[in-house]
Structures are given as C-alpha cells and as structure tokens.
Design a protein around this motif. Structure first.
Motif, mmCIF file in Angstrom:
data_model
loop_
_atom_site.group_PDB
_atom_site.id
_atom_site.type_symbol
_atom_site.label_atom_id
_atom_site.label_comp_id
_atom_site.label_asym_id
_atom_site.label_seq_id
_atom_site.Cartn_x
_atom_site.Cartn_y
_atom_site.Cartn_z
ATOM 1 N N GLY A 27 0.724 -1.124 -0.031
ATOM 2 C CA GLY A 27 0.021 -0.079 -0.010
ATOM 3 C C GLY A 27 0.764 1.280 -0.060
ATOM 4 N N TYR A 28 0.156 2.503 0.212
ATOM 5 C CA TYR A 28 0.614 3.597 0.245
ATOM 6 C C TYR A 28 0.605 4.361 1.784
ATOM 7 C CZ TYR A 28 1.002 8.558 -0.782
ATOM 8 O OH TYR A 28 1.579 10.027 -0.917
ATOM 9 N N ALA A 29 1.808 5.130 2.229
ATOM 10 C CA ALA A 29 1.737 5.888 3.325
ATOM 11 C C ALA A 29 2.955 6.806 3.345
ATOM 12 C CB ALA A 29 1.946 4.811 4.594
ATOM 13 N N ASP A 30 2.751 7.953 3.821
ATOM 14 C CA ASP A 30 3.440 9.022 3.812
ATOM 15 C C ASP A 30 4.368 9.296 2.719
ATOM 16 O OD1 ASP A 30 4.965 11.200 5.018
ATOM 17 O OD2 ASP A 30 6.492 9.748 6.000
ATOM 18 N N HIS A 31 4.043 9.544 1.455
ATOM 19 C CA HIS A 31 4.786 9.669 0.145
ATOM 20 C C HIS A 31 5.531 8.516 -0.257
ATOM 21 C CE1 HIS A 31 3.064 13.611 0.401
ATOM 22 N NE2 HIS A 31 3.508 13.779 1.506
ATOM 23 N N GLY A 32 5.402 7.197 0.011
ATOM 24 C CA GLY A 32 5.932 6.160 -0.253
ATOM 25 C C GLY A 32 5.219 4.922 -0.198
ATOM 26 N N ALA A 33 5.595 3.811 -0.359
ATOM 27 C CA ALA A 33 4.812 2.689 -0.602
ATOM 28 C C ALA A 33 5.699 1.649 0.731
ATOM 29 C CB ALA A 33 5.218 1.670 -1.693
ATOM 30 N N PHE A 34 4.727 0.536 0.860
ATOM 31 C CA PHE A 34 5.120 -0.390 2.012
ATOM 32 C C PHE A 34 4.655 -1.904 1.687
ATOM 33 C CE2 PHE A 34 0.923 1.190 3.340
ATOM 34 C CZ PHE A 34 0.197 -0.156 3.539
ATOM 35 N N ILE B 164 9.162 1.554 1.394
ATOM 36 C CA ILE B 164 9.632 1.818 0.095
ATOM 37 C C ILE B 164 9.759 3.419 -0.018
ATOM 38 C CG2 ILE B 164 10.117 1.356 -2.130
ATOM 39 C CD1 ILE B 164 8.547 -1.319 -1.569
ATOM 40 N N LYS B 165 10.592 4.267 0.015
ATOM 41 C CA LYS B 165 10.590 5.506 0.168
ATOM 42 C C LYS B 165 11.958 6.315 -0.122
ATOM 43 C CE LYS B 165 9.148 9.711 2.728
ATOM 44 N NZ LYS B 165 8.480 10.218 3.953
ATOM 45 N N GLU C 146 19.453 16.437 1.536
ATOM 46 C CA GLU C 146 20.788 16.944 1.126
ATOM 47 C C GLU C 146 21.790 15.994 1.985
ATOM 48 O OE1 GLU C 146 21.461 18.959 -1.558
ATOM 49 O OE2 GLU C 146 19.106 19.068 -1.707
ATOM 50 N N GLY C 147 22.770 15.893 1.304
ATOM 51 C CA GLY C 147 23.922 15.065 2.090
ATOM 52 C C GLY C 147 23.763 13.472 2.173
ATOM 53 N N THR C 148 23.937 13.154 3.331
ATOM 54 C CA THR C 148 23.692 11.745 3.499
ATOM 55 C C THR C 148 22.194 11.327 3.519
ATOM 56 O OG1 THR C 148 23.996 11.920 5.810
ATOM 57 C CG2 THR C 148 25.946 11.307 4.719
ATOM 58 N N LYS C 149 21.982 10.163 3.052
ATOM 59 C CA LYS C 149 20.456 9.624 2.796
ATOM 60 C C LYS C 149 20.267 8.355 3.412
ATOM 61 C CE LYS C 149 19.896 12.231 -1.399
ATOM 62 N NZ LYS C 149 19.101 12.318 -2.744
ATOM 63 N N ASN C 150 18.987 8.033 3.722
ATOM 64 C CA ASN C 150 18.636 6.674 4.320
ATOM 65 C C ASN C 150 18.456 5.773 3.050
ATOM 66 O OD1 ASN C 150 18.350 7.222 7.153
ATOM 67 N ND2 ASN C 150 16.447 8.312 6.538
ATOM 68 N N SER C 151 18.589 4.539 3.178
ATOM 69 C CA SER C 151 18.175 3.607 2.304
ATOM 70 C C SER C 151 16.689 3.721 1.757
ATOM 71 C CB SER C 151 18.332 2.152 2.658
ATOM 72 O OG SER C 151 18.033 1.126 1.976
ATOM 73 N N THR C 152 16.726 3.322 0.392
ATOM 74 C CA THR C 152 15.229 3.553 -0.088
ATOM 75 C C THR C 152 14.198 2.364 0.407
ATOM 76 O OG1 THR C 152 16.387 4.181 -2.268
ATOM 77 C CG2 THR C 152 13.864 3.389 -2.429
ATOM 78 N N ILE C 153 14.919 1.383 0.814
ATOM 79 C CA ILE C 153 13.794 0.402 1.370
ATOM 80 C C ILE C 153 14.523 0.055 2.785
ATOM 81 C CG2 ILE C 153 13.355 -2.266 1.584
ATOM 82 C CD1 ILE C 153 13.773 -2.269 -1.719
ATOM 83 N N MET C 154 13.652 0.266 3.937
ATOM 84 C CA MET C 154 13.805 0.092 5.279
ATOM 85 C C MET C 154 12.979 -0.716 5.903
ATOM 86 S SD MET C 154 14.140 4.266 5.787
ATOM 87 C CE MET C 154 12.683 4.625 5.254
#
Length: 136
Positions: free
Chosen positions: A44-51, A78-79, A84-92
């Motif tokens: 589904g969808y939550a907070d501008h991303g998928a799960f 999946i978000k 800017e700079g360091t980022k989290n992984s797309t899949i968490m």
C-alpha cells in the motif's frame, strides 16, 4: 494544521465501532483469538512512499468469511530520501500498527507508521492504506 492526535482519533473511533458491532453479532460462528501470523500480505501507500507487510502479532475477530485484525505490522517501507547530503536507504524495515479487515481472500488495511524526529521535522504518526491477499 491538524495535530497528530486528531489524525489518529478518527480511525480509532471507527475501529472501536467496527469491533463493537462485530462483538454483538448473534452468530455462533464468531470467535476471538490472538495470533502471531495470520497469513496475510499487504502492499500500500503511506507518507509519500509504499510499504509491503505481513500481519504480525494481533488480536482477531472472525465471523464467517469476515476477519478483523488489530495488531503489529512488520513492514518494508519503500521511500526515496530527498534530504541533502547523507541519505537513508530506499527500502527500510520498520514496524507499524493498525487494522486489517479480510473478507474471504481480499484484505484491506489501515496502517499507522511513526516517523522519528529529524533536524527539520518533529516526530509524527502517518496513516496509510493498503490492499492485500489472505492465505488463510
């Protein structure tokens, strides 16, 4: 702007009404149980991303072909991180909580996920919607 507590109150009221109405059913086929996995997978969808998640430990109420589950949701979120700079992984991996209603093999879910405080945002709960399949 709505507070996070007002965002959570409406779905909780709805959940309480649904559970109450199912508890007062006159059918002898109604049962309440606690389970660690019910064999339901949801996307589904939550907070501008998928799960994608599976229903985890929950309390469930079953009446004929309808099953209502209230519990924890081990998930993969999946978000894309647009910071800017360091980022989290797309899949968490994350843990959510919420309500799942399954009718025969079709499952509809309302999950809640908590986003922790960052340097630019306060921590807050986010509500989503999902559709899935029940293997039961």
């Amino acid at each position: 702007m709505k507070s996070s507590s007002s965002v959570i109150k409406k779905p909780l009221y709805t959940t309480t009404v649904l559970i109450s109405s199912l508890c007062f059913c006159q059918s002898t086929e109604t049962e309440i149980k606690v389970a660690f996995y019910d064999g339901t997978v949801v996307a589904g969808y939550a907070d501008h991303g998928a799960f994608v998640n599976c229903t985890g430990p929950n309390i469930s109420l079953k009446n004929k072909n309808l099953k209502l589950m209230l519990g924890m949701l081990p998930s993969l979120r999946i978000k894309e991180d647009r910071a800017e700079g360091t980022k989290n992984s797309t899949i968490m991996p994350t843990l959510g909580a919420g309500m799942t209603v399954a009718y025969k093999r079709l499952a509809v879910q309302i999950p809640f996920y908590y986003n922790t405080k960052t340097s630019s945002q306060n921590g807050s709960w986010k509500v989503g919607i999902g559709l899935g399949y029940s293997f039961r």
